[in-house]
Motif scaffolding. Sequence first.
Motif, PDB file in Angstrom:
ATOM      1  N   LEU A  84       8.240   4.775   5.777  1.00 26.45           N
ATOM      2  CA  LEU A  84       7.958   3.882   4.713  1.00 26.45           C
ATOM      3  C   LEU A  84       6.806   3.041   4.917  1.00 26.45           C
ATOM      4  N   LEU A  85       6.998   2.409   5.652  1.00 24.46           N
ATOM      5  CA  LEU A  85       5.318   1.273   6.032  1.00 24.46           C
ATOM      6  C   LEU A  85       4.498   1.793   5.758  1.00 24.46           C
ATOM      7  N   GLU A  86       3.529   3.000   6.095  1.00 25.30           N
ATOM      8  CA  GLU A  86       3.070   3.580   6.580  1.00 25.30           C
ATOM      9  C   GLU A  86       2.340   4.215   4.423  1.00 25.30           C
ATOM     10  N   ASP A  87       4.332   4.311   3.594  1.00 26.15           N
ATOM     11  CA  ASP A  87       3.444   4.773   2.290  1.00 26.15           C
ATOM     12  C   ASP A  87       3.590   3.255   1.637  1.00 26.15           C
ATOM     13  N   ILE A  88       4.223   2.393   2.630  1.00 24.32           N
ATOM     14  CA  ILE A  88       3.571   1.802   1.965  1.00 24.32           C
ATOM     15  C   ILE A  88       2.179   1.242   1.763  1.00 24.32           C
ATOM     16  N   SER A  89       1.142   0.878   2.435  1.00 28.81           N
ATOM     17  CA  SER A  89       0.015   0.954   3.118  1.00 28.81           C
ATOM     18  C   SER A  89      -0.602   1.755   2.595  1.00 28.81           C
ATOM     19  N   LYS A  90      -0.368   2.720   1.590  1.00 32.23           N
ATOM     20  CA  LYS A  90      -1.281   3.845   1.009  1.00 32.23           C
ATOM     21  C   LYS A  90      -0.654   2.844  -0.349  1.00 32.23           C
ATOM     22  N   ILE A  91      -0.210   3.256  -0.864  1.00 33.64           N
ATOM     23  CA  ILE A  91      -0.157   2.367  -2.050  1.00 33.64           C
ATOM     24  C   ILE A  91      -0.731   0.721  -2.117  1.00 33.64           C
ATOM     25  N   SER A 118       1.356  -1.314 -13.316  1.00 37.06           N
ATOM     26  CA  SER A 118       3.010  -0.972 -13.507  1.00 37.06           C
ATOM     27  C   SER A 118       3.239   0.206 -13.418  1.00 37.06           C
ATOM     28  N   TYR A 119       4.619   0.005 -12.848  1.00 36.77           N
ATOM     29  CA  TYR A 119       5.643   1.362 -12.897  1.00 36.77           C
ATOM     30  C   TYR A 119       6.139   1.275 -14.113  1.00 36.77           C
ATOM     31  N   ILE A 120       5.677   2.276 -14.240  1.00 38.66           N
ATOM     32  CA  ILE A 120       7.565   2.149 -15.622  1.00 38.66           C
ATOM     33  C   ILE A 120       8.373   3.397 -15.720  1.00 38.66           C
ATOM     34  N   THR A 121       9.326   3.329 -16.202  1.00 40.11           N
ATOM     35  CA  THR A 121      10.392   4.380 -16.604  1.00 40.11           C
ATOM     36  C   THR A 121      11.530   4.196 -17.199  1.00 40.11           C
ATOM     37  N   ASN A 122      12.119   4.719 -17.530  1.00 41.24           N
ATOM     38  CA  ASN A 122      12.466   4.512 -19.734  1.00 41.24           C
ATOM     39  C   ASN A 122      13.484   3.117 -19.360  1.00 41.24           C
ATOM     40  N   GLN A 123      14.196   2.522 -18.144  1.00 47.12           N
ATOM     41  CA  GLN A 123      14.303   1.168 -18.352  1.00 47.12           C
ATOM     42  C   GLN A 123      14.101   0.428 -17.883  1.00 47.12           C
ATOM     43  N   ASP A 124      12.805   0.610 -17.009  1.00 47.87           N
ATOM     44  CA  ASP A 124      12.468  -0.601 -16.601  1.00 47.87           C
ATOM     45  C   ASP A 124      11.075  -0.690 -16.217  1.00 47.87           C
ATOM     46  N   ARG A 125       9.918  -1.318 -15.854  1.00 44.70           N
ATOM     47  CA  ARG A 125       9.054  -1.650 -15.520  1.00 44.70           C
ATOM     48  C   ARG A 125       8.779  -2.785 -14.079  1.00 44.70           C
ATOM     49  N   ALA A 126       7.832  -2.486 -13.591  1.00 42.26           N
ATOM     50  CA  ALA A 126       7.653  -2.786 -12.705  1.00 42.26           C
ATOM     51  C   ALA A 126       5.991  -3.381 -12.438  1.00 42.26           C
ATOM     52  N   ARG A 127       5.323  -4.002 -12.212  1.00 42.65           N
ATOM     53  CA  ARG A 127       4.376  -4.659 -12.063  1.00 42.65           C
ATOM     54  C   ARG A 127       3.793  -4.493  -9.955  1.00 42.65           C
ATOM     55  N   PHE A 128       2.893  -3.670 -10.251  1.00 38.03           N
ATOM     56  CA  PHE A 128       2.839  -4.189  -8.120  1.00 38.03           C
ATOM     57  C   PHE A 128       2.124  -4.666  -8.139  1.00 38.03           C
ATOM     58  N   ASN A 129       1.741  -5.458  -7.753  1.00 38.91           N
ATOM     59  CA  ASN A 129       1.144  -6.727  -6.402  1.00 38.91           C
ATOM     60  C   ASN A 129       0.692  -6.214  -5.907  1.00 38.91           C
ATOM     61  N   LEU A 130      -0.945  -6.968  -6.647  1.00 37.11           N
ATOM     62  CA  LEU A 130      -2.197  -7.356  -6.229  1.00 37.11           C
ATOM     63  C   LEU A 130      -2.276  -7.626  -5.094  1.00 37.11           C
ATOM     64  N   GLU A 131      -2.220  -8.261  -4.995  1.00 27.90           N
ATOM     65  CA  GLU A 131      -2.042  -9.202  -3.696  1.00 27.90           C
ATOM     66  C   GLU A 131      -1.952  -8.921  -2.405  1.00 27.90           C
ATOM     67  N   PHE A 132      -1.070  -8.133  -2.458  1.00 24.06           N
ATOM     68  CA  PHE A 132       0.011  -7.785  -1.557  1.00 24.06           C
ATOM     69  C   PHE A 132      -0.825  -6.662   0.011  1.00 24.06           C
ATOM     70  N   LYS A 133      -0.984  -6.837   1.076  1.00 21.66           N
ATOM     71  CA  LYS A 133      -2.276  -6.449   2.017  1.00 21.66           C
ATOM     72  C   LYS A 133      -1.365  -5.385   2.701  1.00 21.66           C
ATOM     73  N   LEU A 134      -1.763  -4.618   3.720  1.00 19.26           N
ATOM     74  CA  LEU A 134      -0.541  -4.255   4.903  1.00 19.26           C
ATOM     75  C   LEU A 134      -1.302  -2.423   5.013  1.00 19.26           C
ATOM     76  N   THR A 135      -2.717  -2.733   6.122  1.00 16.29           N
ATOM     77  CA  THR A 135      -3.773  -1.842   6.997  1.00 16.29           C
ATOM     78  C   THR A 135      -2.759  -0.861   7.755  1.00 16.29           C
ATOM     79  N   PRO A 136      -3.297   0.447   8.025  1.00 18.91           N
ATOM     80  CA  PRO A 136      -2.715   1.481   8.764  1.00 18.91           C
ATOM     81  C   PRO A 136      -3.147   0.713  10.314  1.00 18.91           C
ATOM     82  N   GLU A 137      -3.836  -0.015  10.396  1.00 23.98           N
ATOM     83  CA  GLU A 137      -4.064  -0.943  12.240  1.00 23.98           C
ATOM     84  C   GLU A 137      -3.000  -2.281  12.006  1.00 23.98           C
TER      85      GLU A 137
END
Length: 304
Positions: free
Chosen positions: A147-154, A168-187
Amino acid sequence: MIDQPQVDYCLEVNFEKGTESPSRVFRTMHEMIDTFQLLDSHLISSIDIRIEPVLLLEDIESGSVKTGISTKLKIVPDDAIYNLDWKKLVGSFLVKGKYRIVNFLEGTTSITNVNQIKPLQDDLQKLAQETQIRMLPDYKPIEPRLLLEDISKISSSLSYLTTGDGASYITNQDRARFNLEFKLTPESIEELFIQEVLTHDDTLIMKVKKADFLGDSMWEFRFGERNIPVRISDKEWLNKFQTNKVTIQAGDAIRGVVRVSHKYDADHNLIGDNYDLLSVIEVIKSPQEGQAAHPPPLDNHGIL
């Protein structure tokens, strides 16, 4: 576009017109799509590893770059699924699961402890259980590292975007904005799982594959049957190399004292190695070098 019945969700990248580096928008979209396809396969592993999700491109809009995507499910399980609407249920689970992940990251800028994602793990496992498509209620949570590796790829896919951009990630019911401030590296993921580090110094001979002429980056060496990144801590020797007082040619090797650190997790599994060249003893010239009038040098990028 999201109202079209065949579209499961949209990925949207907003940008300011007239800005430089337009390729950043398409790189972001490309990597997000690849990441979400991988994420789908990891989410589905909570239900049944025999189900294969395949992403289908449904539409692209301009203005902001908006990509409509649907998910086709392949490999129908036999005895594990008894509900005739299993494809619809699994598809809904995938859409909701990705939304929960994006929404979870909106409120944080980093992950410094594995326990931080435990609520997200539990939430995704509960979503899987709510599908009720298995004969037995053995819905497994996604492994923390996966899960962390997937989050890191995002995080990595969003790194191309600059000030004024958004996604943003948009569905028929919701919208979630990607947090551009979030950082997670493989290291940094590796650091989260380290329970013990065993270190020893040894004299090794390593063949140079990639050198750093100007900066303080890792070198790449051939050691045995694999390539390893090595930090050069012998600054006096490194300065001589970078000022052309020491030369490295194709096929050359370095004999030196190397500090090797083996990293283990809580289950005593080896999860990583670090190599630090403390002292260069000598550069071992390639046997072919003396036979050639002009031995092949490293190129401008320091690659053999």
